[in-house]
Design a protein around this motif. Structure first.
Motif, PDB file in Angstrom:
ATOM      1  N   TRP A   1     -11.259 -10.931   0.952  1.00  0.00           N
ATOM      2  CA  TRP A   1     -11.431  -9.624   0.334  1.00  0.00           C
ATOM      3  C   TRP A   1     -12.517  -9.662  -0.727  1.00  0.00           C
TER       4      TRP A   1
ATOM      5  N   TYR B   1      -8.675  -4.430   6.417  1.00  0.00           N
ATOM      6  CA  TYR B   1      -7.326  -4.657   6.917  1.00  0.00           C
ATOM      7  C   TYR B   1      -7.278  -5.927   7.747  1.00  0.00           C
TER       8      TYR B   1
ATOM      9  N   GLY C   1      -3.308  -3.680  -2.915  1.00  0.00           N
ATOM     10  CA  GLY C   1      -3.280  -4.078  -1.517  1.00  0.00           C
ATOM     11  C   GLY C   1      -1.873  -4.371  -1.060  1.00  0.00           C
TER      12      GLY C   1
ATOM     13  N   ASN D   1      -2.353  -8.553   3.285  1.00  0.00           N
ATOM     14  CA  ASN D   1      -3.803  -8.435   3.134  1.00  0.00           C
ATOM     15  C   ASN D   1      -4.408  -7.214   3.813  1.00  0.00           C
ATOM     16  N   THR D   2      -3.827  -6.075   3.504  1.00  0.00           N
ATOM     17  CA  THR D   2      -4.494  -4.792   3.734  1.00  0.00           C
ATOM     18  C   THR D   2      -4.922  -4.312   2.350  1.00  0.00           C
ATOM     19  N   ASP D   3      -6.223  -4.251   2.109  1.00  0.00           N
ATOM     20  CA  ASP D   3      -6.737  -4.004   0.766  1.00  0.00           C
ATOM     21  C   ASP D   3      -7.620  -2.759   0.733  1.00  0.00           C
TER      22      ASP D   3
ATOM     23  N   GLN E   1       0.834  -1.202   0.000  1.00  0.00           N
ATOM     24  CA  GLN E   1       0.000   0.000   0.000  1.00  0.00           C
ATOM     25  C   GLN E   1       0.868   1.251   0.000  1.00  0.00           C
TER      26      GLN E   1
END
Length: 426
Positions: free
Chosen positions: A414, A404, A384, A388-390, A105
């Protein structure tokens, strides 16, 4: 009366002509409203419970250690909840202001920083990178021959800044990248981004610039160019030009010691069980209470979900948030356009702009639909982080959607989450 009316009209016209920027900014949400009127903004409130059910089930089953949402429509926050545990072992509940590792990100933030310098006339997108980094003057492409031997040939064209931003330059991938990593074994870590980039670009490209797409460390070259054009360390420029104007707190490359308790534990699945892990070692570990001099353009930032939501809303607004203009509307529009040469460059159904993946306007027959969430609007921007922070920015629906969780590998949560968000729309 007619005279007064004429005067008022004239004054209004003058005001609009003198202050057009502020007028346009006021038309876009400059802050988040936490008390939405769901009917007015076109959201079926009763269907929001489907989001809760999905994420709570993922936590209860042990698929996710935690999950944090931030969904806003036209600036009205319709879902912002925490599920599960920041640290499973201590059963510490996740909080909405906890700090996550954002990994890739970082790229969109750094891309935006470089585009502010583009708007100042520091460079043109199709400038060859060698104009500013002489080490890229004599580019070669690495080739593996039929007999397995490795040779190089001269690149067909110089790499451009546009290709750096769209991951189509060939830098830092393939055999050349493998050789670079091998040559670095046992050596002292880089102390700054300039050292790293100047060394990285000496190695062979994976392909001719512009001929393919490969997600690679070109974002670090972008980060170095921010430092080159601004004359400031990457973290300082980002804070000054992006974070502070948008009112983003608790985001950066390192934190003071008193923030250590807010850092979310990262997990990986091993033999069907979630276990704490470290993604990398050395300079890419969490930096709490330790000053840094090496800031990467492609990874390394930490932050809260609300902070990144502010950045997403700025992009959705066409470049403004918190009463400040970060980028021009036309610049955002250009960044949102596909930059890849199809069909060979990235695949005929994969579109990538400047810093963001772009949902295509038209999808071809035979498309593997697992690559897309069908309900997402064409033209939406997404990407992202590795853990796995999208995020997704959907200008057509006025939506920003973030989920998140610091957990690897991917669980497809997601995609399911996006479906539960879009089904709330009236």
């Amino acid at each position: 009366m007619k005279t007064k009316a004429s005067v008022y009209l004239a004054l209004a016209i003058i005001c609009l002509s003198v202050c057009p920027t502020r007028t346009l900014i006021a038309q876009k949400p400059q802050s988040f409203n936490m008390s939405p009127n769901y009917a007015t903004i076109g959201i079926d409130k009763s269907r929001l419970a489907k989001i809760d059910s999905l994420l709570q089930l993922q936590v209860d089953k042990g698929i996710l250690p935690h999950a944090l949402t931030f969904v806003a429509k036209n600036g009205y926050v319709i879902h912002n909840k925490a599920f599960g545990f920041k640290d499973v072992e201590s059963q510490t509940a996740l909080k909405k202001d906890d700090i996550f590792r954002m990994y890739s990100q970082t790229k969109a933030i750094v891309t935006t920083a470089l585009m502010t310098l583009f708007e100042e006339g520091k460079f043109q997108l199709d400038d060859p990178v060698k104009k500013y980094i002489p080490e890229m003057t004599d580019l070669v492409v690495g080739m593996i021959n039929p007999d397995g031997s490795y040779t190089t040939r001269k690149a067909s064209s110089p790499a451009t800044i546009r290709q750096l931003l769209s991951h189509s330059s060939g830098i830092g991938s393939g055999k050349g990248s493998d050789t670079f990593r091998k040559d670095r074994e046992g050596k002292e870590p880089f102390t700054n981004l300039k050292e790293y980039v100047k060394e990285l670009v000496k190695y062979p490209l994976a392909f001719d610039p512009g001929s393919n797409f490969n997600y690679h460390p070109a974002a670090d070259v972008v980060g170095y160019l921010v430092e080159y054009f601004s004359g400031q360390p990457l973290n300082v420029y980002i804070k000054k030009k992006l974070l502070d104007p948008m009112g983003i707190q608790d985001m950066g490359y390192y934190f003071e010691g008193n923030q250590a308790g807010r850092l979310v534990t990262i997990y990986s699945e091993k033999e069907g069980k979630l276990s704490p892990m470290k993604m990398w070692s050395g300079e890419q570990d969490p930096n709490i209470g330790t000053k840094m001099t090496y800031f990467q353009g492609g990874t390394g930032m930490y932050g809260t979900i609300e902070g990144y939501a502010r950045f997403c809303q700025m992009i959705a607004n066409g470049g403004t948030f918190n009463g400040n203009r970060i980028l021009g509307r036309r610049t955002i529009e250009m960044m949102s356009q596909d930059q890849l040469a199809h069909p060979n460059n990235g695949g005929k159904d994969f579109c990538y702009g400047l810093g963001f993946q772009v949902y295509p306007e038209r999808r071809s027959e035979g498309l593997d639909i697992s690559n897309f969430t069908p309900m997402v609007s064409a033209g939406s921007l997404t990407w992202g982080g590795m853990a796995n922070t999208d995020y997704l920015i959907d200008p057509k629906e006025g939506l920003i959607i973030l989920l998140y969780t610091n957990r690897t590998p991917d669980t497809k949560t997601w995609e399911m989450f996006l479906n539960t968000v879009y089904q709330t729309l009236e």
